[in-house]
Every structure is written in C-alpha cells, then in structure tokens.
Write a protein that holds these residues in place. Structure first.
Motif, PDB file in Angstrom:
ATOM      1  N   GLU A 149      29.881  31.772   4.380  1.00  0.00           N
ATOM      2  CA  GLU A 149      29.843  30.563   5.200  1.00  0.00           C
ATOM      3  C   GLU A 149      30.861  29.548   4.721  1.00  0.00           C
ATOM      4  O   GLU A 149      31.508  28.866   5.521  1.00  0.00           O
ATOM      5  CB  GLU A 149      28.440  29.959   5.178  1.00  0.00           C
ATOM      6  CG  GLU A 149      27.421  30.731   5.963  1.00  0.00           C
ATOM      7  CD  GLU A 149      27.726  30.708   7.457  1.00  0.00           C
ATOM      8  OE1 GLU A 149      28.295  29.709   7.950  1.00  0.00           O
ATOM      9  OE2 GLU A 149      27.416  31.703   8.128  1.00  0.00           O
ATOM     10  N   HIS A 150      31.022  29.428   3.403  1.00  0.00           N
ATOM     11  CA  HIS A 150      31.986  28.471   2.873  1.00  0.00           C
ATOM     12  C   HIS A 150      33.412  28.881   3.233  1.00  0.00           C
ATOM     13  O   HIS A 150      34.253  28.033   3.631  1.00  0.00           O
ATOM     14  CB  HIS A 150      31.831  28.371   1.350  1.00  0.00           C
ATOM     15  CG  HIS A 150      32.837  27.488   0.715  1.00  0.00           C
ATOM     16  ND1 HIS A 150      34.012  27.956   0.132  1.00  0.00           N
ATOM     17  CD2 HIS A 150      32.900  26.117   0.597  1.00  0.00           C
ATOM     18  CE1 HIS A 150      34.711  26.945  -0.351  1.00  0.00           C
ATOM     19  NE2 HIS A 150      34.042  25.815  -0.062  1.00  0.00           N
ATOM     20  N   ARG A 152      34.356  30.724   5.846  1.00  0.00           N
ATOM     21  CA  ARG A 152      34.558  30.573   7.289  1.00  0.00           C
ATOM     22  C   ARG A 152      34.794  29.116   7.669  1.00  0.00           C
ATOM     23  O   ARG A 152      35.699  28.783   8.458  1.00  0.00           O
ATOM     24  CB  ARG A 152      33.343  31.130   8.037  1.00  0.00           C
ATOM     25  CG  ARG A 152      33.533  31.170   9.549  1.00  0.00           C
ATOM     26  CD  ARG A 152      32.297  31.737  10.235  1.00  0.00           C
ATOM     27  NE  ARG A 152      32.001  33.099   9.801  1.00  0.00           N
ATOM     28  CZ  ARG A 152      30.966  33.445   9.064  1.00  0.00           C
ATOM     29  NH1 ARG A 152      30.099  32.520   8.667  1.00  0.00           N
ATOM     30  NH2 ARG A 152      30.787  34.695   8.720  1.00  0.00           N
ATOM     31  N   THR A 153      34.022  28.246   7.073  1.00  0.00           N
ATOM     32  CA  THR A 153      34.173  26.829   7.384  1.00  0.00           C
ATOM     33  C   THR A 153      35.512  26.307   6.875  1.00  0.00           C
ATOM     34  O   THR A 153      36.156  25.449   7.514  1.00  0.00           O
ATOM     35  CB  THR A 153      33.028  26.021   6.739  1.00  0.00           C
ATOM     36  OG1 THR A 153      31.777  26.532   7.200  1.00  0.00           O
ATOM     37  CG2 THR A 153      33.124  24.545   7.068  1.00  0.00           C
ATOM     38  N   ALA A 157      38.412  24.512   9.116  1.00  0.00           N
ATOM     39  CA  ALA A 157      38.856  23.166   8.751  1.00  0.00           C
ATOM     40  C   ALA A 157      40.367  23.106   8.678  1.00  0.00           C
ATOM     41  O   ALA A 157      40.995  22.078   9.006  1.00  0.00           O
ATOM     42  CB  ALA A 157      38.241  22.750   7.407  1.00  0.00           C
ATOM     43  N   ALA A 162      36.828  22.344  12.308  1.00  0.00           N
ATOM     44  CA  ALA A 162      35.584  21.985  11.587  1.00  0.00           C
ATOM     45  C   ALA A 162      35.851  20.709  10.801  1.00  0.00           C
ATOM     46  O   ALA A 162      36.977  20.472  10.318  1.00  0.00           O
ATOM     47  CB  ALA A 162      35.147  23.091  10.639  1.00  0.00           C
ATOM     48  N   ALA A 166      31.366  19.228   7.069  1.00  0.00           N
ATOM     49  CA  ALA A 166      30.790  20.566   7.202  1.00  0.00           C
ATOM     50  C   ALA A 166      31.275  21.479   6.083  1.00  0.00           C
ATOM     51  O   ALA A 166      30.532  22.308   5.537  1.00  0.00           O
ATOM     52  CB  ALA A 166      31.123  21.154   8.558  1.00  0.00           C
ATOM     53  N   LEU A 167      32.581  21.315   5.713  1.00  0.00           N
ATOM     54  CA  LEU A 167      33.115  22.125   4.610  1.00  0.00           C
ATOM     55  C   LEU A 167      32.426  21.786   3.277  1.00  0.00           C
ATOM     56  O   LEU A 167      32.087  22.684   2.492  1.00  0.00           O
ATOM     57  CB  LEU A 167      34.624  21.891   4.511  1.00  0.00           C
ATOM     58  CG  LEU A 167      35.348  22.647   3.384  1.00  0.00           C
ATOM     59  CD1 LEU A 167      35.201  24.151   3.604  1.00  0.00           C
ATOM     60  CD2 LEU A 167      36.828  22.239   3.356  1.00  0.00           C
ATOM     61  N   ARG A 170      28.967  23.408   3.106  1.00  0.00           N
ATOM     62  CA  ARG A 170      28.981  24.838   2.793  1.00  0.00           C
ATOM     63  C   ARG A 170      29.292  25.080   1.297  1.00  0.00           C
ATOM     64  O   ARG A 170      28.756  25.996   0.688  1.00  0.00           O
ATOM     65  CB  ARG A 170      30.035  25.536   3.652  1.00  0.00           C
ATOM     66  CG  ARG A 170      29.747  25.509   5.136  1.00  0.00           C
ATOM     67  CD  ARG A 170      28.498  26.321   5.476  1.00  0.00           C
ATOM     68  NE  ARG A 170      28.205  26.318   6.866  1.00  0.00           N
ATOM     69  CZ  ARG A 170      27.442  25.437   7.480  1.00  0.00           C
ATOM     70  NH1 ARG A 170      26.844  24.472   6.769  1.00  0.00           N
ATOM     71  NH2 ARG A 170      27.225  25.525   8.785  1.00  0.00           N
TER      72      ARG A 170
END
Length: 464
Positions: A149-150, A152-153, A157, A162, A166-167, A170
């Motif tokens: 998840e980290h 992907r975010t 970004a 993103a 949000a980053l 994660r």
C-alpha cells in the motif's frame, strides 16, 4: 644405741621419783641428773662421730643415640570430599532409588519426583510458543500488505494522483506492521525460554549422583513432599571413595613450627586398639583456632583406607615424626627428676655436714642436674636439657661440667625388701618411737599394719 636412750631416761625418772621420797633425795637428784646428762652427751657424741653406712643407688649408664622428635595431637577422620544433595524443585517424591551405605557411581539415579505437574507446565509452555510463532506469521503478512500500500500510494503521489497526507498515512501503517512483527518475534523468544525452563524443571525431578562414592545419610523416603521455596532441603550426603581419607588434627602452637607437609605420621583409633595406622602430612593450616585462650592449628593428614577399616568421624590420636637428632647424649627422664636425700645434720647446723657427697657448682643457665655415681658417691653434674620423646631427654653438660659416655647416672635410691631405704638412712618410724617414749605418762596407741604386714612397736615399749 638411739633406741636404748628412751628406756634409760624412763628408768632414771622412776629412780628419781623414788629417791625424792627419801630424806636425802635432793643430793641423789643432783647425782642422777648428772649421770643422765653425761649419758645423753655420750650418745650424741657417738652419733656425730660414727661413720655413716654407705647408701646404695640404682644407676643406668648414660648413652649416645638418635632421638626421634614427634608432635602428638588428636582429631577425627573425614572423607576427602563430601557432597550434599538437595532438591531444586518442589513436589511429591515418587521413589528413592538408594539407601544409606550404598555405593553409587556418577550419573546414577538417586531419587525421582512426581512429574505430572511439571509435564503439564511443559505442555503449556509449548502451546504458548506455538501461539507466538503464529502471531509472528500474521505480523509478517500485515507488514507485507502495508508495504505494498505504501509503494502504490507513493507512485500515485509522484503523478499527482494521491495527496501527500495519504502517502504519510501509508508509511505509518507500514511502520506499525513492522513493530508488531518485532513484538511477536520477542514473544516467540519468551515462549522458547519458558519451554526451556519447563524442561529444566522436569529434568531436576530426577536427581542423580555427581560423584563416585558412598551414600552417608538418607533424609527422605518415597511419598514425602518437598518444598524448596525458602531453603533447599538436604536429601542425601555422599562421600567420595572412602579408600582414601583425611585425618584433621589440632596441633598446639608450641609444636606447629616443626610440622611440614610430607612428614610421616602414625595414629591409633579406639575401634582397633593396639594397631597403628600410617599417614602423611598433606596440609598445614596458616589460620589459627583459638579456644579458651589455647591456640592450635589444623593439620590434614592423608590416610590410605584400602582395607576399609576406618570410618568417617572416628577419633584418632596421631603422632607426627618431625625430625631426628642424631648421636646425642640421652638421659632417662627419671634421672632428671632425681635428687639425693639430705644427710642428717646437713643445712641444719649452719653448714656443718658429715656427708661425703660432692656437689658441683650449678651453672646459671642450667635447667636441670644429673647425679653421677663417682667413687661410690653422688656427684652433681649441671646440664642443659633439649627435646624429649617421653622416655629419654637430650642433655648437654654445661660449660666446665664433665659427663662421659657410659657414666652411671643415678635414677633412685636402692630400697631394701621392706621398701625402706638401705642402712644409713633414718627410718620414718623412729621419730614417732622417740616422741612416744619421752613422756611415760602419755598413752600410746598401736598403728595400722604396713603393706608388708609389720606393726609399729611403740605400744610394747610404752610405760608398764
């Protein structure tokens, strides 16, 4: 002559009383008194001028030889090594595999505890370990998901698809998943330690011997419950092989300076009277023991007990050979205690004596004197004394004194068959006989019989 004087005095006194009753008694009293005084003076003169009869002495020639120096002390026998076996676990004893006096070998089972509670504790520890390992695997899966998840975010970004917040969210989730994994791994390590502790406790439920030896004491029986929470209970006392033992003795401070490791010794025990056992000094303690102002030092002796005749705790009297003085003059101890009896009139008449004894001037530092028989007369020889073995003592003549090898030294005065001194010495009973005869009115009483059966004759010579 001396025995006739009391009878003459009694008769003179009786005659004086008879003459006193007559008219001319006064004159006769003077005459009789003069005769009695003359008789007494004549008796004293004859006694003083009479040649004393020679005495007889028991002698032994002084000799040269080797004097063995020893130190004697008492102590008790002990095993070379003793081990006290205790219990590190609590519980009920299932069985005792040995008893007192049994011979055991290293690793042999001595006692077993009931292990039901310990088995359950081990099962619980294993279950906790399995649970901890499962939690580790779950934490690893959570960390992998948070990592994806980290990543992907972060990609979104970079394309402005993103937000920055949000980053950051994660990234925090990933860190939390990593911390959870580390905590679960620590739980696994703790669970593993608990399992190891449970196994150790279970192994201690079976007690084995740490040495080859003999069971000296057994303090428990099967079915007893042992609690080791406050103090380790003593279950057994084991002694190492009793074929080699130690004798611990307390040596006086006066003798300890001569005692060294390696010196031979012998000792006796009451269990085997008349038999001497050999030993050797192994250790001389430097630490003193003070008891009632008496200072002693502990000395350890190695003892070979291959015959198994000796047992721990036996009291022994040991004699250590500390050295040997070679080719020295040896005098019997009885000769050092001897002193010739004083002659009649010696030291009581202002220095006048009829004795032919030849004293030698005593040296200032001489501790003792020997009396040597020379020309039939005792002659004093001052000597310095050295070590003694209980029977003989090393002696050295003082400066100016002469003591030849083989010289006859006097031990005691020769006695006749009845136990009295030889002719020339005054019998102890004569003084009592004279005192009883001086007063004819004084009643006398018979004395008890001596060891030879003789009786005192004073009663027969009393006034009739």
């Amino acid at each position: 002559m001396q025995n006739d004087m009391p009878d003459a005095a009694q008769k003179a006194e009786e005659l004086s009383r008879l003459i006193h009753k007559s008219k001319s008694g006064k004159k006769w009293r003077w005459i009789i008194g003069g005769i009695v005084l003359a008789a007494i003076a004549a008796a004293v003169f004859l006694k003083l001028t009479a040649e004393p009869e020679p005495r007889a002495w028991v002698t032994e020639p002084i000799k040269r030889g080797d004097l063995q120096l020893t130190a004697t002390a008492t102590g008790d026998l002990k095993p070379k090594r003793t081990v006290t076996i205790g219990a590190e676990t609590s519980g009920q004893i299932l069985s005792v595999e040995v008893k007192a006096n049994d011979t055991v070998s290293k690793g042999q089972v001595l006692l077993r505890f009931d292990t039901e509670a310990l088995d359950n504790k081990l099962l619980q520890a294993n279950a906790a370990l399995a649970s901890a390992r499962a939690n580790v695997r779950g934490a690893q899966a959570s960390l992998e998901a948070a990592t994806l998840e980290h990543e992907r975010t972060a990609t979104l970004a970079e394309k402005d698809m993103a937000s920055r917040s949000a980053l950051d969210q994660r990234r925090a989730e990933k860190l939390r998943a990593l911390a959870t994994l580390e905590a679960n791994r620590a739980s696994v390590a703790r669970a593993q330690a608990e399992v190891a502790a449970a196994k150790t406790q279970l192994s201690k439920a079976t007690i084995t011997s740490p040495i080859d030896g003999v069971v000296m004491t057994q303090n428990v029986e099967g079915g007893n419950t042992v609690a080791s929470t406050l103090q380790t209970p003593e279950l057994f006392v084991l002694a190492e092989d009793l074929s080699q033992m130690e004798l611990h003795i307390e040596v006086d401070e006066a003798d300890i300076g001569l005692v060294e490791p390696g010196q031979p010794a012998t000792f006796n025990v009451d269990a085997w009277p008349g038999r001497a056992f050999e030993a050797e000094v192994s250790t001389v303690s430097l630490s003193p023991t003070v008891e009632q102002n008496v200072v002693t030092y502990t000395v350890e002796l190695s003892v070979d007990n291959s015959e198994r005749l000796l047992r721990p705790g036996m009291t022994a009297t040991a004699t250590i050979t500390t050295g040997t003085n070679e080719n020295v003059l040896l005098a019997p101890n009885a000769a050092l205690r001897f002193s010739p009896p004083s002659e009649d009139g010696a030291e009581k008449s202002g220095g006048f004596s009829l004795s032919r004894r030849r004293p030698s001037p005593r040296a200032a530092k001489a501790a003792k004197s020997l009396w040597v028989l020379r020309d039939g007369e005792p002659t004093e020889v001052p000597v310095n004394i050295g070590p003694s073995d209980g029977r003989f003592t090393e002696v050295t003549p003082t400066e100016g004194a002469q003591l030849e090898d083989g010289a006859p030294i006097i031990l005691r005065e020769q006695k006749n068959k009845k136990g009295a001194p030889t002719p020339g010495s005054k019998k102890p009973s004569q003084a009592s006989k004279t005192s009883d005869s001086e007063d004819p009115k004084k009643p006398t009483r018979p004395t008890k019989k001596t060891a030879e059966g003789d009786e005192n004759g004073a009663q027969d010579r009393g006034p009739k």
